[in-house]
Design an enzyme around this catalytic site. Structure first.
Site, PDB file in Angstrom:
ATOM      1  N   SER A 137       0.860  -1.186   0.000  1.00 16.59           N
ATOM      2  CA  SER A 137       0.000   0.000   0.000  1.00 16.59           C
ATOM      3  C   SER A 137       0.893   1.232   0.000  1.00 16.59           C
ATOM      4  CB  SER A 137      -0.883   0.001   1.257  1.00 16.59           C
ATOM      5  OG  SER A 137      -1.448   1.271   1.497  1.00 16.59           O
ATOM      6  N   TYR A 150      -1.326  -1.255  10.536  1.00 23.08           N
ATOM      7  CA  TYR A 150      -1.547  -1.566   9.124  1.00 23.08           C
ATOM      8  C   TYR A 150      -0.403  -0.997   8.282  1.00 23.08           C
ATOM      9  CZ  TYR A 150      -3.383  -1.293   4.392  1.00 23.08           C
ATOM     10  OH  TYR A 150      -3.531  -1.394   3.025  1.00 23.08           O
TER      11      TYR A 150
END
Length: 260
Positions: A137, A150
């Site tokens: 990401s 995350y």
């Protein structure tokens, strides 16, 4: 030639499966949802005339990688692509989120791709040319308050990809890391984000199909890092030039104001 895609029942995983099928790969699809997998397999057969086999499995389970590896070795004569896509985020302050839930996320985001890659590298080495695509990401490029673990897990995956790529540079296996930004998937719902934050994210979101097309093209071209979309490329590039404290403040300003 087969391609294995984890987290393949929806979102980017589903789009990656279709993109790989268009390139002539037969598919091995793994996710928790049997119904979702069967639907994707039917789509691939009808639209691309490629085979697609499915394995419904909770990939957060500690023994998931061994189960998947054994299944792959049984069903794939030659494995040409491994896509480590399964993963999710949790939104909120670290101390207020359940530790168990956060550890489950880390298991899926980090431990699974490491274990699966280790188990399947012998299979990949048997192909004339093989690829590993790890789905990270743009959060990997900076700390993101309220998505703290995350972002940290995606930074781990990016670093793992680059290190492994170098180790395998003289072999038949090419390693790439995909780092998409906001995408129109169920990520925000799964992460527990509020409606207002989801609306903000959707304004700059790419479609899973656009992300997958860029990912597969970059993977086959042997790119180390694939960041789809001009805005995402600029954002990821700027994080190396701007002081970390400032990028963290900007990220916190985007996410924290929606918490309370």
């Amino acid at each position: 030639m087969y391609a294995l895609v984890t987290g393949a029942s929806r979102g980017i995983g589903r789009a990656l499966a279709h993109a790989l099928a268009r390139c002539g790969y037969d598919l091995l699809l793994v996710a928790r949802s049997a119904e979702g997998l069967q639907q994707v397999a039917a789509e691939i057969s009808a639209q691309h005339q490629q085979q697609a086999q499915v394995l419904a499995l909770d990939l957060a389970a500690p023994n998931a990688a061994a189960t998947v590896a054994a299944w792959v070795q049984e069903h794939a004569p030659v494995l040409g692509v491994l896509v480590n896509n399964a993963g999710y985020g949790l939104w909120g302050r670290f101390e207020e989120l359940s530790l168990t839930e956060q550890q489950n996320m880390l298991q899926l985001n980090m431990s699974l791709p490491v274990a699966l890659t280790h188990a399947l590298l012998p299979c990949l080495h048997q192909a004339p040319k093989a690829y590993i695509l790890n789905v990270s990401s743009t959060a990997a490029y900076q700390a993101v308050p309220t998505l703290t673990l995350y972002a940290a897990s995606k930074a781990f995956l990016l670093s793992f990809s680059r290190g492994l790529r170098y180790e395998l540079k003289d072999t038949n296996v090419s390693v790439s890391c995909l780092s998409p930004g906001a995408t129109t998937t169920s990520f925000a719902d799964r992460a527990g984000m509020g409606a207002e934050l989801q609306k903000t994210s959707e304004k700059v979101a790419m479609t899973p199909e656009a992300v997958a097309a860029a990912a597969v093209a970059g993977m086959l071209a042997g790119q180390a890092e694939i960041v789809p979309g001009l805005l995402n490329k600029v954002s990821a590039g700027l994080t190396s030039l701007v002081p970390k404290r400032l990028t963290e403040k900007i990220a916190a300003g985007i996410y924290e104001k929606y918490l309370d």
